[in-house]
Write a protein that holds these residues in place. Sequence first.
Motif, PDB file in Angstrom:
ATOM      1  N   LEU A 168     -23.680 -43.966   3.066  1.00 41.67           N
ATOM      2  CA  LEU A 168     -24.228 -45.281   3.858  1.00 41.67           C
ATOM      3  C   LEU A 168     -25.371 -44.620   4.672  1.00 41.67           C
ATOM      4  O   LEU A 168     -25.175 -44.047   5.908  1.00 41.67           O
ATOM      5  N   GLU A 169     -26.530 -44.752   4.355  1.00 43.07           N
ATOM      6  CA  GLU A 169     -27.513 -44.236   5.294  1.00 43.07           C
ATOM      7  C   GLU A 169     -28.267 -45.679   6.328  1.00 43.07           C
ATOM      8  O   GLU A 169     -28.824 -46.513   5.781  1.00 43.07           O
ATOM      9  N   LEU A 170     -27.728 -45.545   7.554  1.00 42.26           N
ATOM     10  CA  LEU A 170     -27.688 -46.676   8.418  1.00 42.26           C
ATOM     11  C   LEU A 170     -28.739 -46.106   9.617  1.00 42.26           C
ATOM     12  O   LEU A 170     -29.009 -45.072   9.696  1.00 42.26           O
ATOM     13  N   HIS A 171     -29.213 -47.136  10.215  1.00 43.91           N
ATOM     14  CA  HIS A 171     -29.962 -47.221  11.409  1.00 43.91           C
ATOM     15  C   HIS A 171     -29.238 -47.676  12.475  1.00 43.91           C
ATOM     16  O   HIS A 171     -28.979 -48.688  12.582  1.00 43.91           O
ATOM     17  N   GLN A 172     -29.119 -46.652  13.783  1.00 38.85           N
ATOM     18  CA  GLN A 172     -28.488 -47.310  14.852  1.00 38.85           C
ATOM     19  C   GLN A 172     -29.430 -47.664  15.780  1.00 38.85           C
ATOM     20  O   GLN A 172     -30.393 -47.050  16.399  1.00 38.85           O
ATOM     21  N   GLU A 173     -28.932 -48.851  16.496  1.00 40.64           N
ATOM     22  CA  GLU A 173     -29.676 -49.533  17.834  1.00 40.64           C
ATOM     23  C   GLU A 173     -28.717 -49.358  18.659  1.00 40.64           C
ATOM     24  O   GLU A 173     -27.743 -49.987  18.605  1.00 40.64           O
ATOM     25  N   ASN A 174     -29.230 -49.034  19.864  1.00 41.12           N
ATOM     26  CA  ASN A 174     -28.300 -48.898  21.161  1.00 41.12           C
ATOM     27  C   ASN A 174     -28.910 -49.990  22.140  1.00 41.12           C
ATOM     28  O   ASN A 174     -30.270 -49.957  22.441  1.00 41.12           O
ATOM     29  N   PHE A 175     -28.052 -50.800  22.612  1.00 41.04           N
ATOM     30  CA  PHE A 175     -28.480 -51.783  23.595  1.00 41.04           C
ATOM     31  C   PHE A 175     -27.755 -51.642  24.840  1.00 41.04           C
ATOM     32  O   PHE A 175     -26.321 -52.148  24.799  1.00 41.04           O
ATOM     33  N   SER A 176     -28.349 -51.275  25.858  1.00 45.69           N
ATOM     34  CA  SER A 176     -27.523 -51.236  27.321  1.00 45.69           C
ATOM     35  C   SER A 176     -27.316 -52.532  27.712  1.00 45.69           C
ATOM     36  O   SER A 176     -28.031 -53.486  27.584  1.00 45.69           O
ATOM     37  N   LEU A 177     -26.056 -52.565  28.317  1.00 45.80           N
ATOM     38  CA  LEU A 177     -25.424 -53.912  28.844  1.00 45.80           C
ATOM     39  C   LEU A 177     -25.629 -53.615  30.307  1.00 45.80           C
ATOM     40  O   LEU A 177     -24.681 -53.239  30.995  1.00 45.80           O
TER      41      LEU A 177
END
Length: 274
Positions: A225-234
């Motif tokens: 699984l070649e995925l893209h991670q997006e991080n969203f600060s809370l």
Amino acid sequence: MDDLAGFLRTRRSRVDPASVGIPTERYRRVAGLRREEIAHLSGVSVDYYVRLEQGRATQPSEQVLDALAGVLGLDETERGHLHRLSRKRRRTAKAPGGRVRPELLHVLDLITGAPALIMNHRMDVLAGNRLAELLYGRPLRALNTARHIFLEETDLYAGWEQCTFDVVGHLRLAAGKYPDDPRLASLIGELAMGSERFRRLWARADVRARAHGPKTYRHPLVGLLELHQENFSLPSESGMELLVLSATPGSSSADGLRLLASFAAEKRFDTEQS
């Protein structure tokens, strides 16, 4: 867990003298810059800089820190870390709690086509959707991804070596923000005791901000699984981030996530019928 003196020593050892205009000798006894060289380049006395590296000088001014950061070639993340370490004895941040608001849990349930989870500064997974649970192949409750990567399930991470760099850099950054967090200190001690690679990387004193980018998993059920991670600060949840792992539309990884999602649907159906 982290200190200004140690950070300065490791950064100094990595500066190429030629990059700051110092002729390199054929037989140079130290790696990087000498203490007197960085003192001269940053405009502070040699004695004061030596005391900084020995931990005997506290609370350097903003101007001194900025000058040192310039000579050491620090990036934005490292500069912030340097300033936090200098303030550690004056004021320490309280480690944030681990309660996730119900509204955030509802948001996780709305994300059905991609694994999504909420993580704190210690890399504890505080909550996740069904697809994230299937991705990791275990309940997310009590999962710490740093422990998972170093001590438990290395085969899941196709890019394991890069993951270890990212994890240690993140924990170094967290240790600078929350130096009085006993649970963070305990985790770092556990990883150091259980992993030689962790010990080696920790000694480098690198800091990294957790950022978006590729994440590749070798899943036992659906393959690569070649995925893209997006991080969203809370922002209102100090130290917490929402992480979403997506696949390129039309790719084999997107097909793999759909297959995992079908497993999630079957699991939900079985649960409702029982």
